[in-house]
Design an enzyme around this catalytic site. Structure first.
Site, mmCIF file in Angstrom:
data_model
loop_
_atom_site.group_PDB
_atom_site.id
_atom_site.type_symbol
_atom_site.label_atom_id
_atom_site.label_comp_id
_atom_site.label_asym_id
_atom_site.label_seq_id
_atom_site.Cartn_x
_atom_site.Cartn_y
_atom_site.Cartn_z
ATOM 1 N N HIS A 62 0.846 -1.189 0.000
ATOM 2 C CA HIS A 62 0.000 0.000 0.000
ATOM 3 C C HIS A 62 0.886 1.245 0.000
ATOM 4 C CE1 HIS A 62 1.026 0.276 4.236
ATOM 5 N NE2 HIS A 62 0.565 -0.939 4.417
HETATM 6 P P1 TYD Z 1 -1.232 -2.969 8.012
HETATM 7 O O1 TYD Z 1 -0.527 -1.654 7.995
HETATM 8 O O2 TYD Z 1 -2.468 -3.088 7.157
HETATM 9 O O3 TYD Z 1 -0.192 -4.100 7.664
HETATM 10 P P2 TYD Z 1 0.110 -4.761 6.244
HETATM 11 O O4 TYD Z 1 0.003 -3.669 5.230
HETATM 12 O O5 TYD Z 1 1.476 -5.318 6.365
HETATM 13 O O6 TYD Z 1 -0.933 -5.813 6.060
HETATM 14 O O7 TYD Z 1 -1.607 -3.319 9.512
HETATM 15 C C1 TYD Z 1 -2.180 -4.573 9.879
HETATM 16 C C2 TYD Z 1 -3.149 -4.356 11.018
HETATM 17 O O8 TYD Z 1 -2.499 -3.771 12.138
HETATM 18 C C3 TYD Z 1 -4.305 -3.437 10.666
HETATM 19 O O9 TYD Z 1 -5.497 -4.066 11.057
HETATM 20 C C4 TYD Z 1 -4.132 -2.213 11.485
HETATM 21 C C5 TYD Z 1 -3.175 -2.611 12.577
HETATM 22 N N1 TYD Z 1 -2.192 -1.552 12.862
HETATM 23 C C6 TYD Z 1 -2.367 -0.740 13.966
HETATM 24 O O10 TYD Z 1 -3.366 -0.845 14.710
HETATM 25 N N2 TYD Z 1 -1.427 0.204 14.246
HETATM 26 C C7 TYD Z 1 -0.325 0.384 13.469
HETATM 27 O O11 TYD Z 1 0.529 1.244 13.756
HETATM 28 C C8 TYD Z 1 -0.179 -0.449 12.290
HETATM 29 C C9 TYD Z 1 0.995 -0.281 11.370
HETATM 30 C C10 TYD Z 1 -1.119 -1.405 12.040
#
Ligand code: TYD
Length: 146
Positions: A63
């Site tokens: 993303h």
């Molecule tokens: P995400 O950034 O979507 O990870 P990836 O792109 O690697 O799949 O984050 C995964 C989950 O973690 C999402 O449900 C939101 C949560 N999250 C938080 O609550 N706080 C944060 O700082 C981050 C980075 C993610």
């Protein structure tokens, strides 16, 4: 105004993404590295998170963020960070706990090729906000005007 637009555009290209070598205090008791707001990294940190226990072959990320910048360090082990600015793609291999990658806003990124037991530390200049996320590459390309 025009100058601002030019500046903002260049800040959102792969040219602005770069590896940063951090200070190292080498010591026979064990080494120490650090980074500080606006000193070793070009922003003030509001949040840190880390990625660990990644099964072999998995990817994270995939993303872009509207206005958020990040700094990624492989604290342990190694991983690749693949960036795309809408025109070109570049892969950065992180495998030193004293070298990190600065990722500007509006750059598509994913992380792959995590080694066993690797830990990636990510510092960000904004708190977690789902509205920051651009989840679809097609939308990212459209927003970039490519
Ligand atoms: P995400 O950034 O979507 O990870 P990836 O792109 O690697 O799949 O984050 C995964 C989950 O973690 C999402 O449900 C939101 C949560 N999250 C938080 O609550 N706080 C944060 O700082 C981050 C980075 C993610």
């Amino acid at each position: 105004m025009d100058t601002d637009v030019t500046f903002n555009r260049s800040a959102m290209t792969l040219e602005s993404a770069h590896l940063i070598e951090l200070p190292r205090f080498l010591d026979k008791r064990g080494n120490l590295s650090f980074f500080e707001n606006n000193q070793n990294i070009p922003f003030s940190i509001k949040r840190t998170y880390w990625i660990y226990d990644v099964p072999g072959g998995e990817q994270r990320g995939g993303h872009a963020y509207h206005s958020l910048q990040e700094f990624v360090v492989a604290l342990s082990g190694s991983l690749d960070v693949v960036l795309h600015d809408g025109k070109e793609q570049k892969k950065f291999s992180l495998n030193r706990s004293y070298v990190g990658l600065y990722i500007p806003r509006m750059i598509w990124r994913h992380m792959e090729n995590f080694s066993t037991n690797s830990v990636a530390l990510i510092a960000s200049d904004e708190c977690y906000n789902p509205e920051q996320y651009i989840h679809h590459f097609e939308e990212f390309i459209k927003l970039k005007g490519c």
